[in-house]
Design a protein around this motif. Structure first.
Motif, short mmCIF file in Angstrom:
data_model
loop_
_atom_site.label_atom_id
_atom_site.label_comp_id
_atom_site.label_asym_id
_atom_site.label_seq_id
_atom_site.Cartn_x
_atom_site.Cartn_y
_atom_site.Cartn_z
N LYS A 14 3.94 10.55 -8.08
CA LYS A 14 2.80 9.72 -8.48
C LYS A 14 2.62 9.68 -9.98
CE LYS A 14 0.10 10.46 -4.23
NZ LYS A 14 -1.13 11.03 -3.67
N HIS A 15 2.97 10.78 -10.67
CA HIS A 15 2.71 10.84 -12.11
C HIS A 15 3.95 10.52 -12.94
CE1 HIS A 15 -0.62 13.45 -10.52
NE2 HIS A 15 -1.29 12.67 -11.34
N GLU A 70 0.80 -1.23 0.00
CA GLU A 70 0.00 0.00 0.00
C GLU A 70 0.83 1.28 0.00
OE1 GLU A 70 -2.78 -0.08 3.19
OE2 GLU A 70 -3.68 -1.97 2.60
N HIS A 71 2.14 1.20 -0.13
CA HIS A 71 2.98 2.39 -0.05
C HIS A 71 3.88 2.52 -1.27
CE1 HIS A 71 1.78 1.87 4.15
NE2 HIS A 71 2.11 3.13 4.35
N PHE A 72 4.31 3.76 -1.53
CA PHE A 72 5.32 4.02 -2.55
C PHE A 72 6.69 3.78 -1.92
CE2 PHE A 72 1.70 6.33 -4.12
CZ PHE A 72 1.81 6.28 -5.50
N ILE A 73 7.57 3.14 -2.67
CA ILE A 73 8.94 2.89 -2.20
C ILE A 73 9.91 3.53 -3.18
CG2 ILE A 73 10.69 1.15 -1.68
CD1 ILE A 73 8.48 -0.71 -0.79
N LEU A 74 10.82 4.35 -2.64
CA LEU A 74 11.84 5.01 -3.46
C LEU A 74 13.18 4.36 -3.19
CD1 LEU A 74 9.64 7.12 -3.95
CD2 LEU A 74 11.38 8.90 -3.60
N SER A 75 13.84 3.92 -4.26
CA SER A 75 15.20 3.39 -4.16
C SER A 75 16.12 4.43 -4.79
CB SER A 75 15.30 2.06 -4.91
OG SER A 75 16.63 1.62 -5.00
N PHE A 76 17.22 4.77 -4.08
CA PHE A 76 18.11 5.79 -4.64
C PHE A 76 19.57 5.39 -4.43
CE2 PHE A 76 17.41 7.10 -0.26
CZ PHE A 76 18.65 7.56 0.17
N SER A 130 21.43 0.12 -1.98
CA SER A 130 20.71 1.37 -2.28
C SER A 130 19.96 1.86 -1.05
CB SER A 130 19.72 1.14 -3.43
OG SER A 130 20.38 0.98 -4.65
N GLY A 131 19.78 3.18 -0.99
CA GLY A 131 18.92 3.73 0.05
C GLY A 131 17.47 3.48 -0.30
N ILE A 132 16.64 3.27 0.72
CA ILE A 132 15.21 3.02 0.51
C ILE A 132 14.39 3.93 1.40
CG2 ILE A 132 13.36 1.34 0.88
CD1 ILE A 132 15.20 -0.85 -0.02
N LEU A 133 13.41 4.60 0.81
CA LEU A 133 12.45 5.43 1.54
C LEU A 133 11.05 4.90 1.26
CD1 LEU A 133 13.79 9.02 0.71
CD2 LEU A 133 14.29 7.64 2.73
N VAL A 134 10.21 4.83 2.30
CA VAL A 134 8.82 4.39 2.16
C VAL A 134 7.93 5.61 2.38
CG1 VAL A 134 7.04 2.84 3.00
CG2 VAL A 134 9.43 2.10 3.01
N LEU A 135 7.04 5.87 1.43
CA LEU A 135 6.20 7.07 1.47
C LEU A 135 4.72 6.69 1.53
CD1 LEU A 135 7.89 9.06 -1.44
CD2 LEU A 135 8.59 9.00 0.95
N ASP A 136 3.95 7.49 2.27
CA ASP A 136 2.50 7.32 2.21
C ASP A 136 1.95 8.21 1.09
OD1 ASP A 136 2.44 9.91 3.17
OD2 ASP A 136 1.64 9.38 5.14
N GLU A 137 0.63 8.29 0.98
CA GLU A 137 -0.01 9.02 -0.12
C GLU A 137 0.37 10.49 -0.15
OE1 GLU A 137 -2.67 8.55 -2.58
OE2 GLU A 137 -1.80 6.56 -2.63
N SER A 138 0.65 11.08 1.02
CA SER A 138 0.96 12.51 1.08
C SER A 138 2.44 12.80 0.95
CB SER A 138 0.45 13.09 2.41
OG SER A 138 1.12 12.49 3.50
N GLY A 139 3.27 11.75 0.83
CA GLY A 139 4.70 11.96 0.70
C GLY A 139 5.46 11.93 2.01
N PHE A 187 21.44 12.28 -6.81
CA PHE A 187 21.16 10.85 -6.76
C PHE A 187 20.26 10.46 -7.93
CE2 PHE A 187 22.03 11.71 -2.26
CZ PHE A 187 22.90 10.66 -1.95
N TYR A 188 20.34 9.18 -8.29
CA TYR A 188 19.36 8.59 -9.20
C TYR A 188 18.29 7.92 -8.33
CZ TYR A 188 22.60 9.45 -13.01
OH TYR A 188 23.42 10.05 -13.92
N VAL A 189 17.04 8.12 -8.71
CA VAL A 189 15.92 7.65 -7.90
C VAL A 189 14.97 6.83 -8.76
CG1 VAL A 189 13.98 8.34 -6.44
CG2 VAL A 189 16.09 9.68 -6.42
N LYS A 190 14.54 5.70 -8.20
CA LYS A 190 13.57 4.83 -8.86
C LYS A 190 12.34 4.73 -7.98
CE LYS A 190 12.97 0.03 -10.39
NZ LYS A 190 13.64 -1.29 -10.50
N VAL A 191 11.17 4.87 -8.59
CA VAL A 191 9.90 4.80 -7.85
C VAL A 191 9.26 3.43 -8.05
CG1 VAL A 191 7.60 5.79 -7.56
CG2 VAL A 191 9.54 7.28 -8.13
N ILE A 192 8.90 2.79 -6.95
CA ILE A 192 8.19 1.51 -6.99
C ILE A 192 6.79 1.75 -6.43
CG2 ILE A 192 8.20 -0.90 -6.24
CD1 ILE A 192 11.26 -0.52 -5.76
#
Length: 668
Positions: free
Chosen positions: A277-278, A216-222, A234-243, A295-300
């Motif tokens: 999101k877009h 249910e969350h967005f995951i950013l790998s950078f 890689s670094g990993i950040l977990v985001l909710d709908e509001s960021g 950094f290079y960032v990938k959105v999952i």
């Protein structure tokens, strides 16, 4: 498949090289850690000829323990170890997974150690320093950091047939849940093995994060390299709908060098959540972090796309229209609005790491009064200036005020004015247009003051702010607008300003280091947060903090004698030092009764500096007073040099044993 495996191993080796380069400067630190571990073993009453005590668990208890750690076991075995099969197939070593108490949960590989009874790396055995001496698993658990223990670095001779490399594993709440270890009696490339076990622990942590949040969350790998975005380092950040960042791996916090908990993604990278999101998920982005690092960032995206109907009523400026009946029967609309605001404030959920206002004081009338005053002023357009020593809990106090105010739904932006380089303070606070100066990021920056719009701006160590920046801040506070560097546009801001300092600002004004007009602008309500040693509720406060720490990590209760000892301490480091001492003591006690020899040595150094005796001079055998210069050597002789037992029997600290033990030796 084989080529794929080789590629993965080559990538892992590259990561190891990176880690080794950064670790080369820590060689002395490693030596000090081993020495500190040997010192602890001596205090536990061990000597080099002692036999390992594994405190083996019964089979039923081990089975229950494995069920409790089922997720950790399955993640390690099914999702991580397959990437490292060549370790098991090409070398005689064992991979060991242990829980946070040092109990072996499972092992993989075939060692050349001999029988299980000889090497002790079997399920249910406990590898702690207290029972097994200096060893990779036990020492990693005590230090909370990865460590490699060479053959002769083991405290017990019985363990010097092997080399152990261990790295702790942290869960999604950043709690230590276990440790991974690679042990071998073969002469493997030790640097490679040490780097590999650190990568393996990172891999386990990353998989735990994905398991917990990917639905249910967005995951950013950078990462700094686009080809490494899918790597375990890689670094990993977990985001909710509001960021909002709801979780992150250790690598992310190390690389970004800051506490990431509950920050918004726009406070880290130059991007808003709506852009994330877009953005096409298969296309990496190149972003600037903290206004400086690329950094290079990938959105999952979330696996389970949850449909949410837009509801603009969640905005903080929404006011519900009055009901028709209410207008006819009662035209007191302000009262209706007031009720709505109260309902909104009640709905705010206070984070676990925020102390409730009622728990900031435990009987000290001064603290109770200033909490009450500050809470009331939070709803007024009046700034607050907090004076207090370093470590007295100023930021803890401010966080509690913010989350118990009507601004709790918006951001609390904390700025340490002493931590930002002088040449960057202006751009960090007020923001800048793209291209405003050399090194400015292409998108520009909104600035910390505008991020605090409708929320709270906390300027810590404001006495360190450069004079030029003081002038601009004064203008913002007077006009309530911000003009970014390189721009002519003005942006209105609505902030609650709280400042803090450990300096005497009036003296700074007299010396010409702080603007007088700014001083009177920030000092609406002046409050003095008392140092820990000056609080009348010190005993209750110590008990409270200890209980909060026990909720995070199980530990022993405090005896009245221990509370009395803690109360008489001067605490020059205030609350920060108290938390450190309690954490060290609880870790050393290992769920036994917390006693004075579990506390760090510098705790007693402060007591000695006060000129106070840290223990009674009572002969435990006769009950008569006996001078310490005779008592300590006598007990040392009786207990064959066991410092820990001597300290316990005499009721003194280890420092006192060393002090009077050396005095006796010198006299002879």
């Amino acid at each position: 498949m084989q080529n794929e495996e080789q590629n993965k191993q080559q990538a892992a080796s590259a990561s190891v090289d990176i880690d080794l380069a950064s670790d080369m400067s820590l060689a002395q630190t490693h030596k000090e850690r081993i020495q500190a571990s040997w010192y602890r073993c001596e205090q536990f009453g061990l000597d080099h000829s002692s036999r390992p005590d594994f405190a083996t668990l019964p089979k039923g208890t081990l089975s229950d323990l494995m069920d409790h750690h089922r997720s950790l076991l399955e993640t390690t075995e099914n999702e991580v170890l397959p990437y490292y099969e060549n370790i098991l197939s090409n070398s005689a070593c064992m991979i060991v997974l242990a829980d946070r108490q040092g109990h072996v949960l499972n092992t993989w590989g075939q060692p050349r150690f001999g029988s299980a009874e000889e090497h002790g790396l079997i399920g249910g055995n406990q590898w702690t320093e207290m029972g097994v001496g200096t060893n990779a698993i036990g020492t990693a658990l005590i230090t909370g950091e990865a460590i490699q223990v060479g053959r002769d670095e083991h405290f017990l001779r019985a363990n010097r047939f092997m080399v152990g490399s261990a790295s702790p594993i942290y869960n999604t709440q950043n709690d230590l849940v276990g440790v991974l270890d690679i042990s071998s009696d073969a002469y493997l490339p030790q640097d490679h093995t040490f780097g590999m076990v650190k990568l393996m622990s990172l891999s386990v942590e990353n998989r735990l994060i994905f398991s917990a949040f990917q639905q249910e969350h967005f995951i950013l790998s950078f990462n700094t390299n686009v080809v490494s975005l899918d790597s375990h380092w890689s670094g990993i950040l977990v985001l909710d709908e509001s960021g909002t960042i709801v979780s992150a791996n250790r690598r992310a916090e190390v690389v970004l060098a800051r506490d990431l908990a509950l920050l918004n993604i726009n406070q880290i990278f130059d991007i808003e959540m709506r852009e994330i999101k877009h953005h096409p998920f298969s296309l990496p982005m190149k972003l600037i972090a903290m206004g400086r690092y690329q950094f290079y960032v990938k959105v999952i995206p979330p696996v389970q796309q949850i449909m949410r109907v837009p509801d603009f009523r969640v905005r903080t400026d929404y006011v519900a229209p009055p009901q028709a009946e209410a207008i006819v029967m009662n035209e007191k609309k302000p009262a209706t609005d007031k009720v709505k605001k109260q309902e909104n404030s009640v709905s705010i959920e206070i984070p676990d790491n925020v102390i409730p206002l009622a728990e900031l004081q435990h009987g000290d009338e001064r603290v109770e009064r200033l909490v009450r005053q500050a809470h009331k002023i939070m709803e007024k357009d009046i700034p607050i200036l907090i004076h207090g020593e370093t470590g007295a809990g100023k930021e803890i106090f401010v966080r509690s005020l913010h989350y118990h105010s009507s601004r709790a739904k918006e951001m609390l932006v904390a700025v340490n004015c002493a931590a930002i380089p002088a040449e960057l303070v202006e751009s960090e606070l007020f923001g800048y247009e793209k291209g405003a100066f050399t090194g400015a990021q292409n998108r520009g920056s909104i600035g910390l003051i505008r991020r605090a719009h409708r929320g709270t701006l906390f300027l810590d160590e404001i006495g360190e702010m450069p004079m030029a920046v003081q002038s601009r801040l004064l203008r913002v506070l007077q006009e309530r607008v911000v003009t970014p560097l390189g721009s002519t546009d003005v942006f209105p801001v609505d902030i609650k300003l709280i400042s803090a300092t450990n300096r005497t600002l009036k003296e700074e004004v007299k010396e010409g280091r702080f603007r007088q007009d700014l001083y009177y602008r920030i000092s609406g309500l002046n409050i003095e947060l008392p140092a820990l040693r000056k609080r009348s509720d010190k005993a209750e406060l110590i008990q409270y903090l200890h209980n909060r720490l026990r909720k995070e990590e199980p530990g022993p209760a405090l005896s009245q004698a221990m509370v009395n000892l803690l109360v008489k301490h001067p605490w020059p480091g205030n609350m920060r030092q108290l938390a450190h001492v309690l954490k060290v003591g609880m870790a050393m006690a290992d769920e036994e009764v917390l006693e004075d020899w579990h506390l760090p040595d510098d705790f007693f150094d402060d007591l000695d500096a006060m000129g106070e005796s840290d223990a009674p001079e009572l002969d435990s055998a006769t009950g008569q007073n006996e001078p310490l210069e005779r008592l300590i050597p006598r007990l040392l002789s009786e207990f064959k040099g066991n410092v820990s037992q001597t300290a316990k029997t005499a009721g003194v600290s280890r420092n006192t044993v060393y002090k009077y033990g050396k005095l006796k030796d010198g006299s002879e």
